[in-house]
Write a protein that holds these residues in place. Sequence first.
Motif, PDB file in Angstrom:
ATOM      1  N   THR B 110       8.279  -9.563  10.990  1.00 59.81           N
ATOM      2  CA  THR B 110       9.561  -8.852  11.070  1.00 59.81           C
ATOM      3  C   THR B 110       9.354  -7.499  11.713  1.00 59.81           C
ATOM      4  O   THR B 110      10.125  -7.082  12.584  1.00 59.81           O
ATOM      5  CB  THR B 110      10.160  -8.653   9.667  1.00 59.81           C
ATOM      6  OG1 THR B 110      10.238  -9.909   9.010  1.00 59.81           O
ATOM      7  CG2 THR B 110      11.521  -8.019   9.720  1.00 59.81           C
ATOM      8  N   SER B 132      20.833  -9.956  16.221  1.00 62.95           N
ATOM      9  CA  SER B 132      20.302  -9.633  14.898  1.00 62.95           C
ATOM     10  C   SER B 132      19.638 -10.906  14.404  1.00 62.95           C
ATOM     11  O   SER B 132      20.068 -12.008  14.772  1.00 62.95           O
ATOM     12  CB  SER B 132      21.425  -9.259  13.937  1.00 62.95           C
ATOM     13  OG  SER B 132      21.805  -7.939  14.128  1.00 62.95           O
ATOM     14  N   LEU B 134      17.750 -13.055  10.971  1.00 60.28           N
ATOM     15  CA  LEU B 134      17.355 -13.183   9.564  1.00 60.28           C
ATOM     16  C   LEU B 134      16.052 -13.963   9.559  1.00 60.28           C
ATOM     17  O   LEU B 134      15.987 -15.076  10.102  1.00 60.28           O
ATOM     18  CB  LEU B 134      18.419 -13.942   8.763  1.00 60.28           C
ATOM     19  CG  LEU B 134      19.729 -13.218   8.502  1.00 60.28           C
ATOM     20  CD1 LEU B 134      20.676 -14.088   7.698  1.00 60.28           C
ATOM     21  CD2 LEU B 134      19.496 -11.915   7.766  1.00 60.28           C
ATOM     22  N   TYR B 147      14.220 -11.007   5.428  1.00 58.15           N
ATOM     23  CA  TYR B 147      14.375  -9.736   6.144  1.00 58.15           C
ATOM     24  C   TYR B 147      15.464  -9.884   7.189  1.00 58.15           C
ATOM     25  O   TYR B 147      15.714 -10.978   7.704  1.00 58.15           O
ATOM     26  CB  TYR B 147      13.077  -9.339   6.866  1.00 58.15           C
ATOM     27  CG  TYR B 147      11.975  -8.868   5.942  1.00 58.15           C
ATOM     28  CD1 TYR B 147      11.024  -9.770   5.460  1.00 58.15           C
ATOM     29  CD2 TYR B 147      11.878  -7.533   5.558  1.00 58.15           C
ATOM     30  CE1 TYR B 147      10.014  -9.339   4.608  1.00 58.15           C
ATOM     31  CE2 TYR B 147      10.867  -7.104   4.715  1.00 58.15           C
ATOM     32  CZ  TYR B 147       9.928  -8.008   4.236  1.00 58.15           C
ATOM     33  OH  TYR B 147       8.923  -7.591   3.403  1.00 58.15           O
ATOM     34  N   GLN B 148      16.073  -8.750   7.494  1.00 57.97           N
ATOM     35  CA  GLN B 148      17.043  -8.727   8.585  1.00 57.97           C
ATOM     36  C   GLN B 148      16.650  -7.660   9.591  1.00 57.97           C
ATOM     37  O   GLN B 148      16.251  -6.561   9.203  1.00 57.97           O
ATOM     38  CB  GLN B 148      18.446  -8.414   8.043  1.00 57.97           C
ATOM     39  CG  GLN B 148      19.514  -8.474   9.109  1.00 57.97           C
ATOM     40  CD  GLN B 148      20.505  -7.343   9.022  1.00 57.97           C
ATOM     41  OE1 GLN B 148      20.610  -6.672   8.011  1.00 57.97           O
ATOM     42  NE2 GLN B 148      21.236  -7.119  10.084  1.00 57.97           N
ATOM     43  N   THR B 149      16.752  -7.996  10.891  1.00 56.83           N
ATOM     44  CA  THR B 149      16.538  -6.982  11.933  1.00 56.83           C
ATOM     45  C   THR B 149      17.835  -6.866  12.715  1.00 56.83           C
ATOM     46  O   THR B 149      18.617  -7.812  12.781  1.00 56.83           O
ATOM     47  CB  THR B 149      15.432  -7.381  12.916  1.00 56.83           C
ATOM     48  OG1 THR B 149      15.842  -8.550  13.637  1.00 56.83           O
ATOM     49  CG2 THR B 149      14.131  -7.661  12.218  1.00 56.83           C
ATOM     50  N   ASP B 150      18.031  -5.690  13.344  1.00 57.97           N
ATOM     51  CA  ASP B 150      19.208  -5.549  14.204  1.00 57.97           C
ATOM     52  C   ASP B 150      18.807  -4.918  15.538  1.00 57.97           C
ATOM     53  O   ASP B 150      17.648  -4.532  15.712  1.00 57.97           O
ATOM     54  CB  ASP B 150      20.315  -4.770  13.474  1.00 57.97           C
ATOM     55  CG  ASP B 150      19.942  -3.342  13.181  1.00 57.97           C
ATOM     56  OD1 ASP B 150      20.488  -2.777  12.229  1.00 57.97           O
ATOM     57  OD2 ASP B 150      19.080  -2.776  13.902  1.00 57.97           O
ATOM     58  N   TYR B 155      14.640  -2.716  10.224  1.00 58.58           N
ATOM     59  CA  TYR B 155      14.567  -3.953   9.451  1.00 58.58           C
ATOM     60  C   TYR B 155      14.590  -3.609   7.973  1.00 58.58           C
ATOM     61  O   TYR B 155      14.136  -2.534   7.559  1.00 58.58           O
ATOM     62  CB  TYR B 155      13.326  -4.783   9.812  1.00 58.58           C
ATOM     63  CG  TYR B 155      11.998  -4.233   9.345  1.00 58.58           C
ATOM     64  CD1 TYR B 155      11.300  -3.305  10.129  1.00 58.58           C
ATOM     65  CD2 TYR B 155      11.426  -4.658   8.150  1.00 58.58           C
ATOM     66  CE1 TYR B 155      10.064  -2.815   9.716  1.00 58.58           C
ATOM     67  CE2 TYR B 155      10.192  -4.162   7.733  1.00 58.58           C
ATOM     68  CZ  TYR B 155       9.515  -3.247   8.518  1.00 58.58           C
ATOM     69  OH  TYR B 155       8.288  -2.760   8.104  1.00 58.58           O
ATOM     70  N   TRP B 158      16.167  -8.166   2.057  1.00 63.36           N
ATOM     71  CA  TRP B 158      17.434  -8.467   1.375  1.00 63.36           C
ATOM     72  C   TRP B 158      17.229  -9.577   0.353  1.00 63.36           C
ATOM     73  O   TRP B 158      16.322 -10.408   0.496  1.00 63.36           O
ATOM     74  CB  TRP B 158      18.480  -8.945   2.385  1.00 63.36           C
ATOM     75  CG  TRP B 158      18.970  -7.890   3.327  1.00 63.36           C
ATOM     76  CD1 TRP B 158      18.353  -7.462   4.466  1.00 63.36           C
ATOM     77  CD2 TRP B 158      20.170  -7.140   3.218  1.00 63.36           C
ATOM     78  NE1 TRP B 158      19.100  -6.490   5.065  1.00 63.36           N
ATOM     79  CE2 TRP B 158      20.223  -6.268   4.323  1.00 63.36           C
ATOM     80  CE3 TRP B 158      21.216  -7.107   2.293  1.00 63.36           C
ATOM     81  CZ2 TRP B 158      21.281  -5.385   4.535  1.00 63.36           C
ATOM     82  CZ3 TRP B 158      22.276  -6.234   2.507  1.00 63.36           C
ATOM     83  CH2 TRP B 158      22.289  -5.372   3.618  1.00 63.36           C
ATOM     84  N   ASN B 161      21.965 -12.085   2.680  1.00 61.94           N
ATOM     85  CA  ASN B 161      22.687 -11.334   3.704  1.00 61.94           C
ATOM     86  C   ASN B 161      23.308 -12.297   4.704  1.00 61.94           C
ATOM     87  O   ASN B 161      22.955 -13.492   4.745  1.00 61.94           O
ATOM     88  CB  ASN B 161      21.743 -10.368   4.434  1.00 61.94           C
ATOM     89  CG  ASN B 161      22.500  -9.268   5.165  1.00 61.94           C
ATOM     90  OD1 ASN B 161      23.724  -9.152   5.035  1.00 61.94           O
ATOM     91  ND2 ASN B 161      21.789  -8.454   5.927  1.00 61.94           N
ATOM     92  N   ILE B 163      24.889 -12.364   8.966  1.00 59.69           N
ATOM     93  CA  ILE B 163      25.051 -11.678  10.257  1.00 59.69           C
ATOM     94  C   ILE B 163      25.963 -12.530  11.135  1.00 59.69           C
ATOM     95  O   ILE B 163      26.218 -13.683  10.837  1.00 59.69           O
ATOM     96  CB  ILE B 163      23.695 -11.461  10.987  1.00 59.69           C
ATOM     97  CG1 ILE B 163      22.923 -12.793  11.133  1.00 59.69           C
ATOM     98  CG2 ILE B 163      22.846 -10.436  10.272  1.00 59.69           C
ATOM     99  CD1 ILE B 163      21.657 -12.684  11.953  1.00 59.69           C
TER     100      ILE B 163
END
Lengths: 289, 250
Positions: B110, B132, B134, B147-150, B155, B158, B161, B163
Motif C-alpha cells: 500500500t 483510488s 482498496l 487499506y485505502q489509497t487516493d 493511505y 480502515w 470503506n 470508494i
Amino acid sequence: MAATFFGEVVRAPCRAGTEDEEEEEEEGRRETPEDGEVRQQLARKREVRLLRRQTKTTLEVSLLEKYPCSKFIIAIGNNAVAFLSSFIMNSGVWEEVGCAKLWNEWCRTVDTTHLSPTEAFCVFYHLKSNPLVVLCQCSCYVAEDQQYQWLEKVFGSCPRKNVQVTILTCRHVTDYKTSESTSSLHTPFLKALKTQNFREPPCCSLLEQPNIVHDLPAAVLSYCQVWKISAILYLCYTDVMKLDLITVEAFKPVLSSRSLKSLVKNIPQSTEILKKLMTTNEIQSNIYT
Amino acid sequence: MASQYDRAITVFSPDGHLFQVEYAQEAVKKGSTVVGIRGTDIVVLGVEKKSVAKLQDERTVRKICALDDHVCMAFAGLTADARVVISRACVECQSHKLTVEDPVTVEYITRFIATLKQKYTQSNGRRPFGISALIVGFDDDGIPRLYQTDPSGTYHAWKANAIGRSAKTVQEFLEKNYTEDAIANDSEAIKLAIRALLEVVQSGGKNIELAIIRRNQPLKMFSAKEIELQVNETGKEKEEAEKKKSKKTA
C-alpha cells in the motif's frame, strides 16, 4: 516613448491620448473586407435555426407561435433530459414539432432521426392527445451569443403570457455557495428559482443568495421574468455531471407539481426506461471503471 | 481563482489547494462503487460491475485484481491509470519476494502504491493517477488488513470503506451497520458487503462482483451463481427482519 531592456524603442501607453493617437487607433480598428467576410461567415455559422427534421424545412415563425401551448417544459442537460424521457415521455404519444440546429465551439447538434443519449441535440415535442403541452429536450450547450436567438426562435418577439414554463437543469455542487460545510451537503439536491408571476408553491426550497443560475436556463428565466410569464426553474446540484441514476431521480419531487402531475402515468415503467438509458450510456465509455 | 492555479500539478493556489489532485479525486467518483470489509478472519471486496457492450469480452473489464497470493486490490476511476498502477505493484511484489525472500506485507505494498501516486503529484509534465484503491489481504501474523489509497498519495487503514460513485451513501450505511455482530463470522461479513453494495446497485446480484481472502488461503472470486445465492439469502433475511419490525410496531 520608452526603451526596453533590449534597446528597442516602443510606444509607451498614454492615458491623456492625443488626436494623432486616436486616428491611428481608428485605422487599426477599421475592418478590412476580409475581416468583415470572416465575421459574417462566423455569424452565419453560429446562427440558431429551428427546423423540422423530417422535412428539413425551417420554421417560418417562432415555435410557440406555430404551436401555442399552455404548458412548456424545458429540460436542459443530459440528466434533466433523461428524467423527462423516462418519467414524462412514456405517458403518451409525443410528436416532434421541431429541432434547433446550432454550432458553437463546444457542440454541434445532430439532426439524425435516431438520437443517442451521448449526442448533442435540442428537440421540441407536443403531446398528441393534448397539443397544448410542449416539451423541449436540450442536451447541447447554447453559447451566450446564441441564447437570445434561441429565445426569439422559440418564444418569439412578443410571447403569450398565458403559458406556464417549467425548466429542469443540473449544476455541479462545487458551484453552490453556502455557509454550511460542503461535507454536510447531501448531493444531489434540488433548488428552485421562479419568476414573479409564478404563484404556485415550488416543490423544493428556493435557491438562496448569493447563488446564481447560468447559461440557457438563466436566459429563459430572465426572458420569462421580463415578459411576465409564469416560470419556474428546478436546479439539481449534483456531484456527478454525467448521466447518473441518482441525479436523475433527484428530480422526482417535481412530478408532484401542477405542470407535470397530469403527465406522469407509469412510474415502474419509467424506472425501467431510465435503467436502460443508463446502461446504454455507460456502455459507450470505457474510460472509467 | 481556481482557473489560474489548476492547470499545473506543481503549483499551489494561494489558499493551499493542489487543484489537479482534487480534480483527480473527482475522476474517482466517475468509477463504479467498490466496498471493502475487514472481518475477523476474512477480508471482502465487493464491486459494482460496469455494464459491457454486447460484443465486448467481460473478462477484460475487471475491477478486482490479485497483486500477490495473499493481497488483492480493487480500484475506482480511470481504467488505464489502474492498469499501470496494478502492473507496477505486481512487479514490486515479486521483486520484494526475490530480494528479501518474504512476501510483501499489505502495508508495504500500500505504501509503495501511495508513494508512486504521490510522486506523480510532484513532477512537472505529469498528472496524478485518477484512481483510488482498496487493498486487502493477510500478513504473516494472520491479521486481516484493509487499506485505502487516493490520488494524492495518502493511505489509511480502515475497518470498512467504500470508494467510487455513491461512496458516501455506502460509507453511511457501513457506519451504521458495521458492528462486531456483523463481522462475527465469514458469511456475516460477506452479507454486510452485499447489503452495502445493494444500497447503490440498482439491478441486484447480476451487477455485483465479489472476492474474498481467508487466512492462509488464496483469493477467491465468487461465481455469478454464488453471488446470486448470497444476494437471495440477504434479501430473505432483510424481508424477515422487516416482518418482525412491522409485527413489533403493530
